[in-house]
Write an enzyme that holds these catalytic residues in place. Structure first.
Site, mmCIF file in Angstrom:
data_model
loop_
_atom_site.group_PDB
_atom_site.id
_atom_site.type_symbol
_atom_site.label_atom_id
_atom_site.label_comp_id
_atom_site.label_asym_id
_atom_site.label_seq_id
_atom_site.Cartn_x
_atom_site.Cartn_y
_atom_site.Cartn_z
ATOM 1 N N GLY A 176 0.795 -1.223 0.000
ATOM 2 C CA GLY A 176 0.000 0.000 0.000
ATOM 3 C C GLY A 176 0.825 1.270 0.000
ATOM 4 N N GLY A 190 2.514 3.752 1.550
ATOM 5 C CA GLY A 190 3.053 3.967 2.889
ATOM 6 C C GLY A 190 3.484 5.391 3.156
ATOM 7 N N ARG A 191 3.630 6.182 2.102
ATOM 8 C CA ARG A 191 4.023 7.590 2.284
ATOM 9 C C ARG A 191 3.477 8.448 1.160
ATOM 10 N NH1 ARG A 191 10.435 7.475 0.640
ATOM 11 N NH2 ARG A 191 10.271 5.926 -0.994
ATOM 12 N N LYS A 205 3.979 12.502 -2.543
ATOM 13 C CA LYS A 205 4.875 11.445 -2.081
ATOM 14 C C LYS A 205 5.818 12.026 -1.039
ATOM 15 C CE LYS A 205 8.130 7.876 -3.559
ATOM 16 N NZ LYS A 205 8.792 7.202 -4.718
ATOM 17 N N ASP A 207 8.215 5.979 8.388
ATOM 18 C CA ASP A 207 7.749 7.243 8.963
ATOM 19 C C ASP A 207 6.920 8.062 7.982
ATOM 20 O OD1 ASP A 207 9.649 8.153 7.176
ATOM 21 O OD2 ASP A 207 11.096 8.792 8.693
ATOM 22 N N GLY A 208 6.709 7.531 6.787
ATOM 23 C CA GLY A 208 5.876 8.237 5.819
ATOM 24 C C GLY A 208 6.567 9.375 5.097
ATOM 25 N N ARG A 230 3.195 14.470 -7.677
ATOM 26 C CA ARG A 230 3.291 13.764 -8.941
ATOM 27 C C ARG A 230 1.904 13.459 -9.478
ATOM 28 N NH1 ARG A 230 5.835 7.883 -7.132
ATOM 29 N NH2 ARG A 230 4.094 7.184 -5.825
ATOM 30 N N ASP A 287 4.174 -4.437 -7.348
ATOM 31 C CA ASP A 287 3.535 -3.231 -6.820
ATOM 32 C C ASP A 287 4.079 -1.969 -7.474
ATOM 33 O OD1 ASP A 287 5.736 -4.309 -5.035
ATOM 34 O OD2 ASP A 287 5.657 -2.236 -4.316
ATOM 35 N N ASN A 288 5.113 -2.104 -8.301
ATOM 36 C CA ASN A 288 5.667 -0.957 -9.018
ATOM 37 C C ASN A 288 5.384 -1.018 -10.515
ATOM 38 O OD1 ASN A 288 6.783 0.099 -6.659
ATOM 39 N ND2 ASN A 288 8.716 -0.975 -6.929
#
Length: 571
Positions: free
Chosen positions: A153, A155-156, A176, A188-189, A246, A323-324
């Protein structure tokens, strides 16, 4: 103190034009940015607005159920595609390091001077939300380095919403580095300056190379400390936080489907598939009973084409996990990527990739692996006949890739006309093998082949300025290759000048080499963003020789200090 009257006049004219633009969307086509009043007690770059670009999350929120649990704390998420997740603003002071003029003007309907205002930095970093924005973080899973990694997911990252511009194009805006989400796991995002500079520059560079990609609108840095272990060796360092805004037509990826199949959420799987097809593959009829297989065939074809384009410019993604990999076959998630310098099929840009799984020469196979995982995710919604059909489609992937690869490299060599594929394929393979033997620079070998004349090749009189080609010409089989290449060019019956012009249009002179990015990063970390902006300018015209780029040696052999540069997944 002397006052430059001409300069003052110019600045007043610029200011008046800017105010006119902000107050007249009919004249400038700026959708909603208007200056309401200037607060004299604030900075001269601060303004209040009564109307700013409006985003919408309505389509996504109506199409899919949202996470029933509130809050940004890390957890396993079920039965949804998105979680509501507000960004965590970076701590001030914030600095605008760079903006993409093309993205602002051509996609977001804005004029670049809008970036002078303080509020621009807040809106484009998550400090303020655009009207209509309901920030969402996307739930997905993925195969990482060949193994199922479970829930991953955003994450940041925070999806701010969709923007429909004056041309009718719909873009999804995403931050991002904007803080924790339910998918942050142990992170930590945040994102740091070094990785954010690379993502901002490479997103735009790839676009101008003609490679399908996400775009980057802005790069904003802060003084907020972010702690990282860059090479996972126990040496934790304090770095600075940064945010990139982005854009993409969609951020759905193969992992978006995998997580739903793995969780047995098949109704939601169908919803995502139907949404993606209806929104982004409009040539496929929504009532077609075979629409999922037809869609899969399109993704197989476009993924093969995308990876062939990566190869044609020497680009290695670095982390080709499922996931990419975008369902729209665009380049997303720029992590430890690299543009190959010395030609080497084993080139690995990511020091975290110990086994070389994502080497540049393995990218076509990685694409096949990821498409196999996509097919596995589709299996539950396909009948037995459709499953067999989809398997047959996937078997054609190597041929699709090889055909596109050869088309691109024929163009790079200026080869026209119909010839036996095996003959042209041999010519290409012969050259690449020599380049590998000689460790010839990939980008500049092809570029200098587009600058050298046929007469120079024939007589082997290659000047020292053509350093990459001269190095290659020392190979013992180079004369034999030239004796094959020149007759092949002559059969096209075009002038040598036309051949050179055509080749210069597909062989870039400038790519974002690691040493160039590193030089810009070192300055950016000391609040000097001049080289970020210079690279942004140069890479917007990668096929055109530019004086400032030549002064900076961007087309010269990489400096000695660059040989030890490393890039990892840590960002």
């Amino acid at each position: 103190m002397e006052i430059n009257i001409a300069a003052v006049s110019f600045l007043m004219t610029l200011a008046n034009c800017f105010l006119l633009c902000l107050n007249c969307s009919d004249v400038c086509g700026i959708d909603g940015w208007r200056l309401h009043s200037i607060n004299a007690s604030k900075s001269r770059h601060s303004a209040r607005r009564h109307n700013i670009p409006t985003l919408s999350c309505k389509k996504l929120m109506e199409a899919f159920p949202l996470d029933e649990v509130d809050g940004n704390y890390v957890r396993t998420v079920k039965r949804c595609v998105f979680s509501e997740s507000p960004p965590t603003p970076l701590k001030s002071p914030l600095k605008l390091a760079a903006v993409s003029k093309e993205v602002l003007e051509s996609i977001l309907d804005l004029d670049v001077p809008i970036s002078l205002f303080e509020d621009f930095v807040l809106y484009f970093s998550g400090g303020k939300l655009f009207p209509g924005s309901v920030p969402l973080s996307h739930r997905y899973g993925g195969h990482q380095f060949g193994y199922w990694a479970g829930q991953l997911g955003d994450g940041r990252a925070h999806l701010l919403g969709e923007y429909t511009n004056r041309k009718g194009d719909v873009w999804e805006l995403q931050l991002k580095g904007s803080g924790k989400t339910p998918y942050s796991r142990s992170g930590d995002g945040r994102a740091v300056v070094r990785s954010s500079v690379r993502e901002f520059l490479c997103s735009e560079a790839m676009h101008h190379l003609g490679v399908p990609t996400s775009r980057a609108a802005s790069l904003i840095v802060s003084e907020e400390p972010v702690w990282r272990d860059p090479f996972y060796n126990g040496s934790v360092q304090k770095e600075r936080g940064a945010v990139v805004l982005r854009l993409a037509r969609s951020w759905f990826r193969i992992g978006s489907l995998e997580i739903l199949t793995r969780s047995g959420e098949l109704d939601l799987l169908r919803k995502v598939l139907d949404f993606v097809i209806e929104e982004h593959f409009t040539s496929i009829k929504t009532n077609d009973p075979d629409k999922y297989v037809t869609w899969f065939s399109t993704v197989v074809n476009e993924t093969a084409h995308l990876i062939a384009q990566w190869m044609s410019v020497g680009f290695a993604h670095g982390v080709g996990n499922t996931d990419n990999f975008s369902l729209l076959s665009i380049t997303i998630d720029y992590g430890p990527f690299g543009f190959m310098e010395a030609y080497n099929p084993s080139f690995v840009p990511n020091t975290s990739d110990d086994e070389g799984r994502y080497s540049i020469g393995a990218q076509a196979n990685v694409g096949l692996f990821n498409l196999e995982k996509l097919l596995e995710a589709l299996y539950p919604v396909l009948n037995s006949d459709q499953q067999s059909w989809a398997k047959h489609i996937l078997k054609g992937y190597p041929q699709i890739y090889q055909r596109r690869f050869q088309e691109l490299f024929k163009a790079k060599l200026g080869l026209e006309g119909e010839e036996e594929d095996d003959d042209d394929g041999y010519l290409i393979a012969f050259l690449l093998k020599m380049m590998e033997d000689a460790s010839a620079d990939f980008t500049m070998t092809f570029r200098q082949l587009s600058e050298v004349s046929a007469l120079q090749l024939h007589s082997r009189s290659i000047s020292k300025t053509m350093w990459a080609l001269q190095e290659l010409s020392m190979h013992e089989y180079f004369p034999e290759w030239v004796n094959m290449y020149l007759p092949r060019l002559q059969r096209a019956q075009r002038s040598d000048e036309a051949r050179q012009h055509r080749m210069r249009g597909v062989n870039p002179r400038y790519v974002l080499r690691n040493w160039m990015a590193e030089s810009a990063i070192q300055k950016a970390e000391n609040d000097d963003f001049s080289e970020v902006r210079l690279l942004q300018e140069v890479l917007a015209r990668p096929y055109t020789e530019q004086h400032r780029a030549e002064e900076r040696d961007y087309a010269s052999p990489p400096p000695h200090w660059a040989r030890g540069l490393k890039v990892s997944c840590s960002s």
